[in-house]
Structures are given as structure tokens and as C-alpha cells.
Design a protein around this motif. Structure first.
Motif, PDB file in Angstrom:
ATOM      1  N   UNK A 127       1.017  -1.044   0.020  1.00  0.00           N
ATOM      2  CA  UNK A 127       0.019   0.013   0.081  1.00  0.00           C
ATOM      3  C   UNK A 127       0.923   1.217   0.119  1.00  0.00           C
ATOM      4  N   UNK A 128       0.175   2.463   0.111  1.00  0.00           N
ATOM      5  CA  UNK A 128       0.861   4.128   0.403  1.00  0.00           C
ATOM      6  C   UNK A 128      -0.127   4.169   1.736  1.00  0.00           C
ATOM      7  N   UNK A 129       1.138   5.678   1.684  1.00  0.00           N
ATOM      8  CA  UNK A 129       0.262   6.555   2.149  1.00  0.00           C
ATOM      9  C   UNK A 129       1.455   7.918   2.038  1.00  0.00           C
ATOM     10  N   UNK A 130       1.044   8.673   2.560  1.00  0.00           N
ATOM     11  CA  UNK A 130       1.778  10.148   2.203  1.00  0.00           C
ATOM     12  C   UNK A 130       1.712  11.210   3.446  1.00  0.00           C
ATOM     13  N   UNK A 131       2.997  11.135   3.748  1.00  0.00           N
ATOM     14  CA  UNK A 131       3.132  11.748   5.608  1.00  0.00           C
ATOM     15  C   UNK A 131       3.694  13.400   5.146  1.00  0.00           C
ATOM     16  N   UNK A 132       3.083  14.108   5.690  1.00  0.00           N
ATOM     17  CA  UNK A 132       3.102  16.156   5.123  1.00  0.00           C
ATOM     18  C   UNK A 132       3.557  15.652   6.615  1.00  0.00           C
ATOM     19  N   UNK A 133       4.919  17.133   6.567  1.00  0.00           N
ATOM     20  CA  UNK A 133       5.768  18.033   7.487  1.00  0.00           C
ATOM     21  C   UNK A 133       5.240  19.534   7.318  1.00  0.00           C
ATOM     22  N   UNK A 134       4.832  20.109   8.388  1.00  0.00           N
ATOM     23  CA  UNK A 134       4.095  20.919   8.711  1.00  0.00           C
ATOM     24  C   UNK A 134       5.070  22.501   9.855  1.00  0.00           C
ATOM     25  N   UNK A 135       5.073  23.681   9.566  1.00  0.00           N
ATOM     26  CA  UNK A 135       5.571  24.173   9.965  1.00  0.00           C
ATOM     27  C   UNK A 135       5.411  25.463  10.597  1.00  0.00           C
ATOM     28  N   UNK A 136       4.933  25.795  12.483  1.00  0.00           N
ATOM     29  CA  UNK A 136       4.868  27.434  12.702  1.00  0.00           C
ATOM     30  C   UNK A 136       6.219  27.817  13.574  1.00  0.00           C
ATOM     31  N   UNK A 186       7.948   7.705  12.136  1.00  0.00           N
ATOM     32  CA  UNK A 186       8.741   8.713  11.214  1.00  0.00           C
ATOM     33  C   UNK A 186       8.365   9.980  11.346  1.00  0.00           C
ATOM     34  N   UNK A 187      10.241  11.213  11.319  1.00  0.00           N
ATOM     35  CA  UNK A 187      10.263  12.456  11.769  1.00  0.00           C
ATOM     36  C   UNK A 187      10.545  12.758  10.698  1.00  0.00           C
ATOM     37  N   UNK A 188       9.915  14.504  10.376  1.00  0.00           N
ATOM     38  CA  UNK A 188      11.238  15.401   9.736  1.00  0.00           C
ATOM     39  C   UNK A 188      11.685  16.526  10.675  1.00  0.00           C
ATOM     40  N   UNK A 189      12.129  16.767  10.183  1.00  0.00           N
ATOM     41  CA  UNK A 189      14.029  17.292  11.158  1.00  0.00           C
ATOM     42  C   UNK A 189      14.133  18.567   9.804  1.00  0.00           C
ATOM     43  N   UNK A 190      14.780  19.918  10.547  1.00  0.00           N
ATOM     44  CA  UNK A 190      15.265  21.359   9.842  1.00  0.00           C
ATOM     45  C   UNK A 190      16.350  21.254   9.842  1.00  0.00           C
ATOM     46  N   UNK A 191      17.254  21.538   8.993  1.00  0.00           N
ATOM     47  CA  UNK A 191      18.177  22.162   8.724  1.00  0.00           C
ATOM     48  C   UNK A 191      17.983  23.489   7.691  1.00  0.00           C
ATOM     49  N   UNK A 192      19.607  24.060   8.883  1.00  0.00           N
ATOM     50  CA  UNK A 192      19.695  25.494   8.217  1.00  0.00           C
ATOM     51  C   UNK A 192      20.880  25.772   7.045  1.00  0.00           C
ATOM     52  N   UNK A 193      21.340  24.781   6.525  1.00  0.00           N
ATOM     53  CA  UNK A 193      22.130  24.359   5.237  1.00  0.00           C
ATOM     54  C   UNK A 193      21.647  25.116   4.090  1.00  0.00           C
ATOM     55  N   UNK A 194      22.792  26.052   3.731  1.00  0.00           N
ATOM     56  CA  UNK A 194      22.009  27.005   2.293  1.00  0.00           C
ATOM     57  C   UNK A 194      21.863  26.094   1.465  1.00  0.00           C
ATOM     58  N   UNK A 195      22.531  25.127   1.405  1.00  0.00           N
ATOM     59  CA  UNK A 195      22.308  24.002  -0.308  1.00  0.00           C
ATOM     60  C   UNK A 195      22.465  22.975   0.056  1.00  0.00           C
ATOM     61  N   UNK A 196      21.577  22.166  -1.015  1.00  0.00           N
ATOM     62  CA  UNK A 196      21.751  20.975  -0.224  1.00  0.00           C
ATOM     63  C   UNK A 196      21.404  20.455   0.172  1.00  0.00           C
ATOM     64  N   UNK A 197      21.161  18.919   0.916  1.00  0.00           N
ATOM     65  CA  UNK A 197      20.379  18.459   2.446  1.00  0.00           C
ATOM     66  C   UNK A 197      21.753  16.726   2.085  1.00  0.00           C
ATOM     67  N   UNK A 198      21.671  16.667   3.624  1.00  0.00           N
ATOM     68  CA  UNK A 198      22.180  15.380   3.711  1.00  0.00           C
ATOM     69  C   UNK A 198      21.608  14.366   4.584  1.00  0.00           C
ATOM     70  N   UNK A 199      21.393  13.189   4.726  1.00  0.00           N
ATOM     71  CA  UNK A 199      20.374  12.797   5.824  1.00  0.00           C
ATOM     72  C   UNK A 199      21.546  11.927   6.378  1.00  0.00           C
ATOM     73  N   UNK A 200      21.665  13.497   7.590  1.00  0.00           N
ATOM     74  CA  UNK A 200      22.819  12.519   8.990  1.00  0.00           C
ATOM     75  C   UNK A 200      22.092  13.619   9.910  1.00  0.00           C
ATOM     76  N   UNK A 201      21.537  13.225  10.734  1.00  0.00           N
ATOM     77  CA  UNK A 201      20.678  13.028  11.784  1.00  0.00           C
ATOM     78  C   UNK A 201      21.734  13.947  12.903  1.00  0.00           C
ATOM     79  N   UNK A 202      22.613  14.401  13.101  1.00  0.00           N
ATOM     80  CA  UNK A 202      23.703  15.485  14.158  1.00  0.00           C
ATOM     81  C   UNK A 202      23.980  16.903  13.613  1.00  0.00           C
ATOM     82  N   UNK A 203      22.830  16.324  11.691  1.00  0.00           N
ATOM     83  CA  UNK A 203      22.963  17.917  10.692  1.00  0.00           C
ATOM     84  C   UNK A 203      21.863  18.528  11.691  1.00  0.00           C
ATOM     85  N   UNK A 204      20.672  18.476  11.128  1.00  0.00           N
ATOM     86  CA  UNK A 204      19.436  18.793  11.865  1.00  0.00           C
ATOM     87  C   UNK A 204      19.285  19.346  13.735  1.00  0.00           C
ATOM     88  N   UNK A 205      18.554  20.207  13.366  1.00  0.00           N
ATOM     89  CA  UNK A 205      18.659  21.608  14.658  1.00  0.00           C
ATOM     90  C   UNK A 205      17.157  21.475  15.321  1.00  0.00           C
TER      91      UNK A 205
END
Length: 123
Positions: free
Chosen positions: A16-25, A92-111
Motif C-alpha cells: 500500500x501507500x501513504x503520504x506523510x506531511x510535515x508542517x511548521x509553525x 517517522x520524523x521530519x527535521x529542519x536543517x538550516x544549510x543553504x545548499x543541498x541536504x544530507x541524511x545525517x541526523x546530527x545536522x538537523x536542529x
């Protein structure tokens, strides 16, 4: 105050399928790279996917490549999950990284992290 909120988790049958959504305030989500991570009971946290500010860069974990798709608009980030398997069961968790370019799948980068949404794949 910055807060991330995930939604869309639930129980789904294998295949099956699911769609997760991440929102921010408290912040404009489109200013940041966003990652999705998951953690199954008794297992280490795993990077699932991430998307850069510009949407030009995306990354996927090996276990989800070809099945999951990350996307975003100005206010939300989505994780479309197809062909789900029992081994995709996790919180499943969403997380935010303030890097200006690209993205990496390293949890320690996310604040900043959301509280998570559970996904269960079972017949």
C-alpha cells in the motif's frame, strides 16, 4: 517558537501507500532543507529522505529508493511512500536543517525535530 508537526501516518497493508506531511509553525519552511527520518522499535534512527531549500537536491536512503518520493511546496514537505513493506514500520520524523545548499541524511545536522507520526505496515 519553531515547531514541526508530522501527519499522515497510520496502518496500511503491505504494498500500500501513504503520504506523510510535515508542517511548521514559527518559521517559513521553504527557507530550510527538510529531512525525513524513521526509527523502528529496538533499532537505530535511519535517514529516509531529504530535500534542499531549492528543491534541486534530494537524497534517499538505500532501503527506500524507488519507492518513496519527497516533495515540497511553500508551506509543507511531503513524503509519498509506495510499495510499503513490513520493514517500513517505524515512527517517522521530519527535521529542519538550516544549510543553504543541498541536504544530507545525517541526523546530527538537523536542529529541530517533530514529534513523529507512526507508520505500521501489516496485513
Amino acid at each position: 517558537q519553531l515547531q514541526l508537526v508530522e501527519s499522515g501516518g497510520g496502518l496500511v497493508q503491505p504494498g500500500g501507500s501513504l503520504t506523510l506531511t510535515c508542517q511548521a509553525s514559527g518559521v517559513r519552511l521553504d527557507y530550510y532543507a527538510i529531512g525525513w527520518f524513521r526509527q523502528a522499535p529496538g533499532k537505530a534512527r535511519e535517514g529516509v529522505s531529504c530535500i534542499s531549500r531549492s528543491e534541486r537536491s534530494t537524497e534517499y536512503g538505500d532501503s527506500v529508493k524507488g519507492r518513496f518520493t519527497i516533495s515540497r511546496d511553500h508551506t509543507k514537505v511531503y513524503l509519498r511512500m509506495d510499495s510499503l513493506k513490513p520493514e517500513d514500520t517505524a515512527v517517522y520524523y521530519c527535521a529542519l536543517d538550516d544549510r543553504p545548499y543541498g541536504c544530507v541524511l545525517r541526523g546530527s545536522n538537523y536542529k529541530y525535530w517533530g514529534q513523529g507520526t507512526p507508520v505500521s505496515v501489516s496485513s
